[in-house]
Design an enzyme around this catalytic site. Structure first.
Site, PDB file in Angstrom:
ATOM      1  N   TYR A  16     -13.771  13.473 -19.176  1.00 44.30           N
ATOM      2  CA  TYR A  16     -14.220  12.083 -19.011  1.00 44.30           C
ATOM      3  C   TYR A  16     -15.278  12.041 -17.896  1.00 44.30           C
ATOM      4  CZ  TYR A  16     -14.202   7.454 -16.988  1.00 44.30           C
ATOM      5  OH  TYR A  16     -14.605   6.263 -16.452  1.00 44.30           O
ATOM      6  N   ARG A  55       0.824  -1.223   0.000  1.00 45.49           N
ATOM      7  CA  ARG A  55       0.000   0.000   0.000  1.00 45.49           C
ATOM      8  C   ARG A  55       0.853   1.265   0.000  1.00 45.49           C
ATOM      9  NH1 ARG A  55      -1.584   2.602   4.225  1.00 45.49           N
ATOM     10  NH2 ARG A  55      -1.797   0.803   5.597  1.00 45.49           N
ATOM     11  N   LYS A  75      -5.861   2.032 -20.391  1.00 52.43           N
ATOM     12  CA  LYS A  75      -6.033   2.230 -21.829  1.00 52.43           C
ATOM     13  C   LYS A  75      -4.711   1.924 -22.557  1.00 52.43           C
ATOM     14  CE  LYS A  75     -10.170   3.691 -20.640  1.00 52.43           C
ATOM     15  NZ  LYS A  75     -10.087   3.943 -19.239  1.00 52.43           N
ATOM     16  N   ASP A  82      -4.955  15.347 -18.336  1.00 56.08           N
ATOM     17  CA  ASP A  82      -5.142  13.912 -18.527  1.00 56.08           C
ATOM     18  C   ASP A  82      -4.644  13.591 -19.935  1.00 56.08           C
ATOM     19  OD1 ASP A  82      -6.199  11.419 -19.226  1.00 56.08           O
ATOM     20  OD2 ASP A  82      -7.909  11.648 -17.871  1.00 56.08           O
TER      21      ASP A  82
HETATM   22  N1  PLP Z   1      -9.355   9.488 -18.066  1.00 55.38           N
HETATM   23  C1  PLP Z   1      -9.853   9.167 -19.267  1.00 55.38           C
HETATM   24  C2  PLP Z   1      -9.592  10.085 -20.432  1.00 55.38           C
HETATM   25  C3  PLP Z   1     -10.608   8.000 -19.427  1.00 55.38           C
HETATM   26  O1  PLP Z   1     -11.104   7.690 -20.647  1.00 55.38           O
HETATM   27  C4  PLP Z   1     -10.834   7.167 -18.297  1.00 55.38           C
HETATM   28  C5  PLP Z   1     -11.623   5.928 -18.410  1.00 55.38           C
HETATM   29  O2  PLP Z   1     -12.292   5.667 -19.380  1.00 55.38           O
HETATM   30  C6  PLP Z   1     -10.314   7.555 -17.067  1.00 55.38           C
HETATM   31  C7  PLP Z   1      -9.555   8.715 -16.988  1.00 55.38           C
HETATM   32  C8  PLP Z   1     -10.530   6.724 -15.835  1.00 55.38           C
HETATM   33  O3  PLP Z   1      -9.665   5.637 -15.853  1.00 55.38           O
HETATM   34  P1  PLP Z   1      -9.935   4.236 -15.096  1.00 55.38           P
HETATM   35  O4  PLP Z   1     -11.126   3.610 -15.766  1.00 55.38           O
HETATM   36  O5  PLP Z   1      -8.655   3.499 -15.303  1.00 55.38           O
HETATM   37  O6  PLP Z   1     -10.189   4.560 -13.669  1.00 55.38           O
END
Ligand code: PLP
Length: 383
Positions: A101, A47, A198, A173
């Protein structure tokens, strides 16, 4: 340094040689023997984000993003929530792009106000919208490299300049671009976030997240995560490290393949509109060209007919799986209105430019001609 370029960094950066093993073994041990550590955060415990699998990935991700340090997390949302909760406390104010997102958007618009953190959504392309919403207690500004599912590219350089001028922490992001196509630290962002679920892992078999930035911020975020508990399991870290080895190969293929598929769809009579920043017709093509090395593996499009036509198309395609998420080796096709943006009302979706029939395609690493032929036969059957 022998590894200056990204393909070499992906294989070599951060990778220790342990017991002569050429590839990184999995350290699936919850705790490690006490070795005289004087700080809680240095005790050997999963952790606390400090197993050999964690350390190797932190160094690799920092090398890829060109940052001083990095931290991996149990999911993209764990990285995003922990990072924002390190920067922001009750009484602070956040400016955030209005097209984020869905998970991030929900967190900041529904959960943060309950914690006393105020937020304002901004048009990340319109500087007057940021200036108008700036407050004395504004601490940070948050954007995405490319918006989902319309693949818009905001005025990212303008955002950095505004953040610097007003002493705000700038966060981006970078999930959709990946460090192969874009390295936000190089244009001046403070912190870079990823859903490693992803492209970074790329094989659609783990969830993971990451944040990269200066050593001081990463230390503070790590300590926060050590308490909030969003650590990555070593087995997932092993898989993420393995997936990363082929990131550049995958992304280059996906860049090329997606551009060809976007061009094919744009020329098809049954398709009304294609959203892909690699197309010269895209309103932000010039900006994307300047900032990015490639335009990524996701596009979206609208058919000329009704929303039902999208569902008919999903029944006729044979290669893409009809499933949410993106960025893996396998092509995936979805309707954002019923997946990523299902949490928004129909009105909110329309205001965001997401029609009921909009289709998002995440292009995998299958042969491009096979994908085009598959889409062509499916479009022929339904139009
Ligand atoms: N940021 C983006 C651009 C995303 O498309 C996603 C998920 O689809 C996330 C963050 C969140 O990621 P996670 O599903 O790994 O928590």
């Amino acid at each position: 340094m022998a590894f200056k370029r990204i393909d070499t960094k992906l294989i070599h950066a951060g990778q220790p040689r342990i017991a002569g093993a050429v590839e990184m073994p999995i350290f699936q041990s919850a705790m490690f023997e006490y070795a005289g550590e004087t700080s809680y955060h240095d005790l050997g415990y999963i952790r606390l984000n400090n197993t050999p699998n964690h350390r190797a990935l932190h160094a690799k991700l920092a090398a890829l993003e060109g940052s001083e340090d990095a931290l991996i997390a149990a999911s993209g949302m764990a990285a995003i929530s922990t990072t924002l909760l390190t920067i922001l406390s009750a009484g602070d104010h956040l400016l955030a792009q209005s097209t984020l997102y869905g998970g991030t958007q929900y967190l900041i618009t529904h959960d943060f106000p309950k914690l006393g953190i105020a937020i304002d959504l901004i048009d990340a392309d319109d500087a007057s919208s940021w200036r108008a919403k700036l407050r004395p207690n504004t601490k940070a500004i948050y954007v995405e490299a490319m918006t989902n599912p319309l693949l818009d590219v905001a005025d990212l350089e303008g955002i950095v300049g505004f953040a610097r001028a007003n002493n705000l922490v700038s966060l981006i992001d970078n999930t959709f671009a990946t460090p192969v196509n874009f390295r936000p630290i190089e244009v001046g962002f403070d912190l870079v976030l990823h859903s490693a679920t992803k492209y970074l892992n790329g094989h659609a078999d783990i969830v993971g997240g990451a944040v990269a930035g200066c050593a001081d911020w990463i230390k503070r975020i790590t300590h926060r995560m050590n308490h909030l508990g969003g650590c990555m399991d070593p087995h997932a870290a092993f898989l993420l490290n393995r997936g990363l080895m082929t990131l550049a190969l995958r992304i280059r293929h996906q860049n090329q393949s997606t551009l060809r598929i976007a061009q094919f769809l744009q020329g098809h009579p049954a398709v009304a509109k294609v959203n892909y920043a690699g197309l010269e017709s895209h309103p932000r093509h010039a900006r994307a060209r300047k900032l990015f090395g490639g335009f990524g593996g996701v596009l979206s499009f609208e058919m000329r007919g009704s929303a039902e036509q999208a569902d008919q198309l999903f029944e006729k395609v044979t290669l893409p799986a009809v499933a949410p998420s993106l960025g893996g080796i396998r092509s995936l096709i979805t309707r954002p209105a019923v997946t990523s943006h299902a949490g928004l009302s129909r009105d909110e979706r329309f205001r965001a430019g997401i029609s009921d029939g909009l289709i998002r395609l995440s292009v995998g690493i299958e042969d491009t001609d096979d994908l085009i032929e598959d889409l062509e036969q499916a479009l022929r059957l339904i139009s």
